[in-house]
Write a protein that holds these residues in place. Structure first.
Motif, PDB file in Angstrom:
ATOM      1  N   SER A 222      51.001  57.021   4.473  1.00  0.00           N
ATOM      2  CA  SER A 222      52.048  57.759   3.763  1.00  0.00           C
ATOM      3  C   SER A 222      51.856  59.254   3.969  1.00  0.00           C
ATOM      4  O   SER A 222      50.954  59.854   3.387  1.00  0.00           O
ATOM      5  CB  SER A 222      51.999  57.421   2.263  1.00  0.00           C
ATOM      6  OG  SER A 222      53.008  58.115   1.555  1.00  0.00           O
ATOM      7  N   VAL A 223      52.715  59.857   4.823  1.00  0.00           N
ATOM      8  CA  VAL A 223      52.657  61.295   5.086  1.00  0.00           C
ATOM      9  C   VAL A 223      54.083  61.833   5.121  1.00  0.00           C
ATOM     10  O   VAL A 223      55.046  61.078   5.253  1.00  0.00           O
ATOM     11  CB  VAL A 223      51.967  61.603   6.436  1.00  0.00           C
ATOM     12  CG1 VAL A 223      50.512  61.175   6.403  1.00  0.00           C
ATOM     13  CG2 VAL A 223      52.701  60.924   7.586  1.00  0.00           C
ATOM     14  N   MET A 224      54.215  63.145   4.988  1.00  0.00           N
ATOM     15  CA  MET A 224      55.532  63.747   5.086  1.00  0.00           C
ATOM     16  C   MET A 224      56.110  63.521   6.474  1.00  0.00           C
ATOM     17  O   MET A 224      55.407  63.656   7.479  1.00  0.00           O
ATOM     18  CB  MET A 224      55.460  65.247   4.784  1.00  0.00           C
ATOM     19  CG  MET A 224      55.300  65.565   3.312  1.00  0.00           C
ATOM     20  SD  MET A 224      55.056  67.339   2.997  1.00  0.00           S
ATOM     21  CE  MET A 224      56.535  68.029   3.711  1.00  0.00           C
ATOM     22  N   TYR A 225      57.387  63.194   6.513  1.00  0.00           N
ATOM     23  CA  TYR A 225      58.039  62.895   7.788  1.00  0.00           C
ATOM     24  C   TYR A 225      57.862  64.033   8.795  1.00  0.00           C
ATOM     25  O   TYR A 225      57.588  63.795   9.971  1.00  0.00           O
ATOM     26  CB  TYR A 225      59.528  62.620   7.558  1.00  0.00           C
ATOM     27  CG  TYR A 225      60.313  62.502   8.843  1.00  0.00           C
ATOM     28  CD1 TYR A 225      60.321  61.308   9.564  1.00  0.00           C
ATOM     29  CD2 TYR A 225      61.025  63.585   9.352  1.00  0.00           C
ATOM     30  CE1 TYR A 225      61.015  61.199  10.757  1.00  0.00           C
ATOM     31  CE2 TYR A 225      61.730  63.485  10.541  1.00  0.00           C
ATOM     32  CZ  TYR A 225      61.722  62.292  11.236  1.00  0.00           C
ATOM     33  OH  TYR A 225      62.409  62.194  12.421  1.00  0.00           O
ATOM     34  N   ASN A 226      58.007  65.286   8.337  1.00  0.00           N
ATOM     35  CA  ASN A 226      57.976  66.390   9.295  1.00  0.00           C
ATOM     36  C   ASN A 226      56.581  66.662   9.849  1.00  0.00           C
ATOM     37  O   ASN A 226      56.431  67.409  10.813  1.00  0.00           O
ATOM     38  CB  ASN A 226      58.576  67.656   8.684  1.00  0.00           C
ATOM     39  CG  ASN A 226      57.679  68.312   7.647  1.00  0.00           C
ATOM     40  OD1 ASN A 226      56.812  67.679   7.050  1.00  0.00           O
ATOM     41  ND2 ASN A 226      57.893  69.597   7.406  1.00  0.00           N
ATOM     42  N   SER A 227      55.552  66.058   9.274  1.00  0.00           N
ATOM     43  CA  SER A 227      54.203  66.280   9.785  1.00  0.00           C
ATOM     44  C   SER A 227      53.948  65.545  11.098  1.00  0.00           C
ATOM     45  O   SER A 227      53.000  65.865  11.810  1.00  0.00           O
ATOM     46  CB  SER A 227      53.166  65.842   8.740  1.00  0.00           C
ATOM     47  OG  SER A 227      53.161  64.420   8.602  1.00  0.00           O
ATOM     48  N   ALA A 228      54.799  64.564  11.426  1.00  0.00           N
ATOM     49  CA  ALA A 228      54.609  63.837  12.686  1.00  0.00           C
ATOM     50  C   ALA A 228      54.750  64.778  13.874  1.00  0.00           C
ATOM     51  O   ALA A 228      53.979  64.706  14.836  1.00  0.00           O
ATOM     52  CB  ALA A 228      55.618  62.691  12.788  1.00  0.00           C
ATOM     53  N   PHE A 229      55.720  65.674  13.813  1.00  0.00           N
ATOM     54  CA  PHE A 229      55.927  66.639  14.891  1.00  0.00           C
ATOM     55  C   PHE A 229      54.720  67.566  14.997  1.00  0.00           C
ATOM     56  O   PHE A 229      54.260  67.903  16.093  1.00  0.00           O
ATOM     57  CB  PHE A 229      57.204  67.432  14.627  1.00  0.00           C
ATOM     58  CG  PHE A 229      57.614  68.339  15.752  1.00  0.00           C
ATOM     59  CD1 PHE A 229      58.422  67.868  16.776  1.00  0.00           C
ATOM     60  CD2 PHE A 229      57.203  69.661  15.798  1.00  0.00           C
ATOM     61  CE1 PHE A 229      58.809  68.705  17.819  1.00  0.00           C
ATOM     62  CE2 PHE A 229      57.579  70.500  16.830  1.00  0.00           C
ATOM     63  CZ  PHE A 229      58.389  70.024  17.841  1.00  0.00           C
ATOM     64  N   GLU A 230      54.191  67.986  13.843  1.00  0.00           N
ATOM     65  CA  GLU A 230      53.015  68.858  13.821  1.00  0.00           C
ATOM     66  C   GLU A 230      51.803  68.138  14.411  1.00  0.00           C
ATOM     67  O   GLU A 230      50.996  68.739  15.132  1.00  0.00           O
ATOM     68  CB  GLU A 230      52.722  69.276  12.384  1.00  0.00           C
ATOM     69  CG  GLU A 230      51.479  70.128  12.211  1.00  0.00           C
ATOM     70  CD  GLU A 230      51.174  70.409  10.757  1.00  0.00           C
ATOM     71  OE1 GLU A 230      50.268  71.211  10.485  1.00  0.00           O
ATOM     72  OE2 GLU A 230      51.840  69.815   9.882  1.00  0.00           O
ATOM     73  N   THR A 231      51.683  66.839  14.148  1.00  0.00           N
ATOM     74  CA  THR A 231      50.525  66.072  14.585  1.00  0.00           C
ATOM     75  C   THR A 231      50.523  65.809  16.081  1.00  0.00           C
ATOM     76  O   THR A 231      49.513  65.995  16.763  1.00  0.00           O
ATOM     77  CB  THR A 231      50.472  64.724  13.836  1.00  0.00           C
ATOM     78  OG1 THR A 231      50.323  64.982  12.447  1.00  0.00           O
ATOM     79  CG2 THR A 231      49.323  63.863  14.331  1.00  0.00           C
ATOM     80  N   GLY A 232      51.667  65.377  16.603  1.00  0.00           N
ATOM     81  CA  GLY A 232      51.691  64.969  18.005  1.00  0.00           C
ATOM     82  C   GLY A 232      52.919  65.387  18.770  1.00  0.00           C
ATOM     83  O   GLY A 232      53.228  64.788  19.811  1.00  0.00           O
ATOM     84  N   GLY A 233      53.634  66.407  18.278  1.00  0.00           N
ATOM     85  CA  GLY A 233      54.784  66.931  19.004  1.00  0.00           C
ATOM     86  C   GLY A 233      55.954  65.954  19.049  1.00  0.00           C
ATOM     87  O   GLY A 233      56.042  65.016  18.252  1.00  0.00           O
ATOM     88  N   PRO A 234      56.874  66.160  20.004  1.00  0.00           N
ATOM     89  CA  PRO A 234      58.085  65.341  20.083  1.00  0.00           C
ATOM     90  C   PRO A 234      57.813  63.844  20.172  1.00  0.00           C
ATOM     91  O   PRO A 234      58.510  63.043  19.549  1.00  0.00           O
ATOM     92  CB  PRO A 234      58.767  65.856  21.349  1.00  0.00           C
ATOM     93  CG  PRO A 234      58.289  67.257  21.510  1.00  0.00           C
ATOM     94  CD  PRO A 234      56.876  67.245  21.015  1.00  0.00           C
ATOM     95  N   ALA A 235      56.803  63.444  20.956  1.00  0.00           N
ATOM     96  CA  ALA A 235      56.546  62.020  21.128  1.00  0.00           C
ATOM     97  C   ALA A 235      56.176  61.356  19.813  1.00  0.00           C
ATOM     98  O   ALA A 235      56.631  60.243  19.510  1.00  0.00           O
ATOM     99  CB  ALA A 235      55.443  61.797  22.163  1.00  0.00           C
ATOM    100  N   CYS A 236      55.374  62.034  19.010  1.00  0.00           N
ATOM    101  CA  CYS A 236      54.972  61.466  17.713  1.00  0.00           C
ATOM    102  C   CYS A 236      56.153  61.443  16.750  1.00  0.00           C
ATOM    103  O   CYS A 236      56.306  60.497  15.966  1.00  0.00           O
ATOM    104  CB  CYS A 236      53.816  62.259  17.125  1.00  0.00           C
ATOM    105  SG  CYS A 236      53.025  61.459  15.702  1.00  0.00           S
ATOM    106  N   ALA A 237      57.010  62.478  16.807  1.00  0.00           N
ATOM    107  CA  ALA A 237      58.201  62.499  15.966  1.00  0.00           C
ATOM    108  C   ALA A 237      59.128  61.341  16.327  1.00  0.00           C
ATOM    109  O   ALA A 237      59.678  60.664  15.446  1.00  0.00           O
ATOM    110  CB  ALA A 237      58.932  63.830  16.115  1.00  0.00           C
TER     111      ALA A 237
END
Length: 358
Positions: free
Chosen positions: A135-150
């Motif tokens: 459970s993490v904030m949706y927008n943190s995916a981009f921060e974690t791994g860029g476009p591919a993770c988003a």
């Protein structure tokens, strides 16, 4: 509630057709324009990074595009419109665009950035594996791994393959607004947000790029301070952009046409399949039958997260009904269209202020 939102379909087509218009200016100018605009666009090979462990691509002609607004502070983005300047980048705005199989209608779903979602295992830009999170904030995916993770996180959330990806940054949006001569907005309440830098009394206003960016970024000082209200301000901005573009005659003004197209492509990052003028013009052709009356724009139904009153979670069963409908290439359920959040710019002057952009 759909009427004012549907205009974004035409805006998207006009923005892409702006690129096409440059290709018919003639002779060396067209050749240079094509070369320059192609070099402007940044491409990311999403397919290579994600491999085959993804939802299957549709075979009926329908497709999905993930559109992100990045809060990256790199380069000319600097400290535009407040928020963190810690060297990271998050998906400040996220929209899933579903185009139906006949390419005659589209549905756009905004995902609040504060939505708590499961994030799958992702790779960082440096190739490091980041373990999945429950459970993490949706927008943190981009921060974690860029476009591919988003993209991967969005595919897990929706159950739909994201066939394309488009990202625009802060400075690109601001420059685009300046290139079209600014935009007009109306607010029935005063908005003063020290974080975004927006300071508007109630009334009619003509905004330049920096102010327009602050308008779509603001959440403090208007409504309940939630991301849901900010999304509604963003939809109002789309309407204002539509009106402005319709009144300036881009196709008859090559200088302004070039300014808009150059600024727009310099701010774009797309999947590698879309990273060319030809590909963008081709998509414009695909969308040509989709006008204001064929576009529905909604926000993902969410409710307050039990674990944190400042976060939200997908509201069930509404959220599942929405994604199920789109996976089946059906329209957004009427019950979701008619229960959308209110625009805080039209709210009572006594509406509460909340926290600002992070």
């Amino acid at each position: 509630m759909v009427d004012h939102r549907r205009n974004s379909g035409r805006w998207l087509r006009i923005a892409v057709f702006t690129l096409a218009g440059l290709l018919v200016l003639g002779g060396a100018a067209a050749g240079y324009a094509y070369w320059k605009l192609n070099r402007n666009i940044k491409g990311v090979d999403i397919n290579a990074q994600l491999g085959t462990a993804r939802p299957p691509a549709a075979t009926d002609g329908s497709f999905n595009v993930l559109v992100l607004g990045s809060d990256s502070r790199s380069g000319s983005n600097g400290n535009l419109a407040g928020g963190n300047a810690d060297g990271t980048a998050r998906s400040d705005t996220a929209m899933v665009v579903h185009v139906n199989q006949d390419h005659t209608a589209a549905s756009v779903v905004s995902i609040p950035r504060d939505t708590l979602v499961p994030r799958p295992e992702c790779l960082t830009a440096g190739g490091k594996t980041v373990p999945a999170a429950r459970s993490v904030m949706y927008n943190s995916a981009f921060e974690t791994g860029g476009p591919a993770c988003a993209v991967k996180t969005t595919e897990q959330l929706t159950g739909m393959r994201m066939d394309h990806f488009v990202e625009i940054d802060f400075s690109g949006f601001a420059n685009f607004i300046d290139a079209i001569g600014g935009v007009d907005v109306t607010t029935t309440v005063s908005i003063k947000d020290k974080d975004s830098g927006l300071d508007l009394p109630a009334g009619d206003h003509h905004l330049g790029g920096t102010q327009a960016l602050a308008f779509v970024r603001t959440r403090h000082g208007v409504g309940d301070g939630s991301d849901l209200g900010r999304i509604e301000l963003q939809k109002q901005m789309v309407k204002s952009i539509m009106k402005q573009i319709g009144g300036i005659g881009l196709t008859s003004d090559p200088t302004r046409l070039w300014s808009v197209a150059d600024g727009l492509t310099r701010s774009l990052t797309t999947d590698s399949d879309l990273a060319s003028v030809n590909a963008l013009v081709g998509m414009a052709g695909t969308l040509k039958k989709i006008g204001p009356n064929e576009l529905t724009m909604v926000t993902l139904p969410v409710g307050t997260a039990p674990s944190d009153p400042n976060r939200v979670v997908p509201q069930q069963p509404q959220a599942d009904r929405l994604w199920t409908a789109l996976r089946a290439d059906q329209s957004v359920p009427h019950s979701i269209v008619t229960t959308q959040p209110a625009n805080p710019a039209d709210a009572s002057p006594s509406a509460k202020a909340g926290r600002g952009p992070e």
